[in-house]
Enzyme design. Sequence first.
Site, PDB file in Angstrom:
ATOM      1  CD  GLU A 122      -3.009  -0.860   0.092  1.00  0.00           C
ATOM      2  OE1 GLU A 122      -3.464   0.283  -0.106  1.00  0.00           O
ATOM      3  OE2 GLU A 122      -3.331  -1.833  -0.598  1.00  0.00           O
ATOM      4  CB  SER A 487     -49.054 -29.122  42.571  1.00  0.00           C
ATOM      5  OG  SER A 487     -50.375 -29.570  42.396  1.00  0.00           O
TER       6      SER A 487
END
Length: 844
Positions: A122, A487
């Site tokens: 780059e 229950s």
Amino acid sequence: MPVLGTAEHMADGTSIDTIRYRIRREATGAINWLKRQWRESRLFRWAIYALALLLAAWIVLWAILARDMPDAGTLLEYEPPLPTVVRGVDGEIVHSYARERRVQLQYADFPQELIDAYLAAEDKTFFSHGGIDAGGLFGAVVDYVSKMGSGERAVGGSTITQQVAKNILLSNEYSITRKLKEMMLARRIEGVLDKQQILELYLNEIPLGRRSFGVQAAARAYFDKDVGELELHEAAFLAVLPKAPERYGRKGQEQAALARRNFVLEQMVANDFVTRAKADAAKAQPLGLVTLRRQRSADAGYFLEEVRRQLVEEFGETAEEGANSVYAGGLWVRTSLDVEMQNAARNALREGLLRYHGNRGWRGPIATLDMSQGNWQGQLQSSFLSINYRDWRIGVVTERSGSSATIGFTDETTAPLTGFPDALKAGDIVAAAPSGNGFRLRTIPDVSGGLVVQDPVNGRVLAMQGGFDSRLGAFNRATQAERQPGSTIKPFVYATGLDNGFTPSTQVENSSYCYYQGSALGEKCFRGGRGGQYPMRYGLEQSQNIMTVQIAMESGMPNVIDTFENVGIGSYQPYPAFALGAGETTVVKMVNAYSTLANHGRFNEPTLIDYVQDRRGKVIWRADKRACTGCNMDEWDGKGMPQLPPTGKQAMDARTAFQVAHMLEGVITRGTAKRLKDLELPMFGKTGTTTGPTDVWFVGGTQQYMVGAYLGYDQPRNLGGWVEGGNTASPIVKSVIKATRKRWSDHPSIAPPGVRMVRVDRRTGKRVFDGWPDDSTGESAVIWEAFKPDTEPPRSTRADEIEAKRKEILALIRQGTRSGPTRRDEAEEVGALEDFVEDQGGIY
């Protein structure tokens, strides 16, 4: 000779005057020359006009561009959007919330070979230019002019500094204006940051495809490695990606990627970054890209989605909603997720759902695609449906013709499908497993459920499973499904009774119960109990509805409802049906209520998140908000260590909570959950079966861990007459405990102060002095019972009854009859009976 500017020379006024004269003379001469050239030379005038025009244009352009130019100084405090990282209870990373892959590293973390690869690819002159590379800029201008009107995009010619300006401060707009701004910003950036800082920003922010930003995220995405593990050929490949981040990593672009990678290697050689031999060895390597990454997330989708939801509610989702948002704030979140316990919970619930489903056959597709629209691969991928169970896969039926069918998967592969019913059609999304040369249809149970594991001491949720697989649907049945608990709610009715005059030995009528509801509704009766009176414990162990309603009504239904609210189950109207579990609640609420029993009545809000840190490590939220006075002293003051108060609030009398938990141990040893007895744990719990049955429950555990689960259809319907909490839900909890049994303590529960343990007859509730409990079978007539002071059966009761009965029997014997035995035989019989009474310790 004096030097100009010295004190000696300045003292000489004549020399100063001479200098002034010479300056005026030279200036006058230059001005006269310019005037003469202006009058006599047209070319000179045109040159001045052009220069002025150029200067004016530059000033105007600078004003236009700089008017809204970002401040390069902001890069000093720049905080990139970072994902939120989630850790489990042991501190290990279990997940991250990210829409983009980002990992922030420091310059020292980047390997030199990787840095050299990017410089070679780059910006070779990065460490020598001032932000703009003249050669690269000239080449970019020539390329732009040559491609004008062709529709092709010219090469950028940008330096790394310019790319930082574009990626962070500007947009990716393709225009001359943006390029000029980029150049101006690059110059400013070079004046604000040093080269290492610029390179650090670049390597952390550069987009590299596969939703990856920065080299660390890309290393994970393409090679499933950290940057420190990359080899030279892998580092060179990552360096080619900035040119075309969405191209070189795709299938079918292998040759282009290899050519570009090898070019980067050649550039590294040309710049003396690597030797020729090393570069050639790297060129010989294949690309080595991975398509499937190693699992970086715990298989706890329901738990992690609940954590995400809570974080979004607290901090926001995106950067616009706050600096500490979930998808940009870079948070570090410590959760209570216990991966081992989570795996056990997930497997146990799945096994329970499949066990119930049994041989019921295929229940229909998971979803359906519109095959007429084409692109079934894209439709299947966008559905985000998948599964992580054995070797099962999610696919779509692409073709169906007679007895043959074909299934397709998200990776675009297809295979023959077998074992399917007549109802199967093209477009159905189904589960399948490998079989022979193809796949065989598999069934996802349509029944579902939820499961939660919690630490009772502090309320931390250790595991959560809200269905078969979170990849098939996000609805979390552990936190979002409102179901009737049946229950399992009864222990809190009994707790209310214990706070209102009942004891575990109190005799309660179990035949029927009727009460008047008013002139409009008349009398309501509960029937079906086992006739007679029984101790309170019996009603809880055997889940007797009539006894429960008796206790609720005698204690006062408003008091019962208050107990439900205090332990976080829910808020209901004071109707007797709610004492039998007619209200609705969630698994996590029920498990948390039972944790309150185990924790001596202290209620903690259930939590999944321990604390949250921002990106710098500062704690910005914590679940435990207790103040620790003296914890941060600079020096020890010689006093005892600071003691933190217990967490939560006292929602129930500690003695009452222990009494209920102690009675619930009988549910395991001889009640409705006896199948858990062989775990040989000092655990307590309660089953629950709602009318129908439509839902079946079990919640139970010890003072160390609490586990609860329910099973039922999302749209409630009958599960079948044989289904009960004891035979369907409790085995799910049992599987969790068996998988983690080594972690469960065998120590019995610890009683709080003020509890007296007394031997009683479990059938009558009366006190026993001459027998001892036998826990080997659970059927011992004598048991330990927990009482509050002055509520245990009095000492005299049993002794008086035994003595009275003894005297009665002896009196009957002495009376005899005229046709009875001789005096000698009578005396022997009386003696034998007296010995029998003494030997047995009384008659009861």
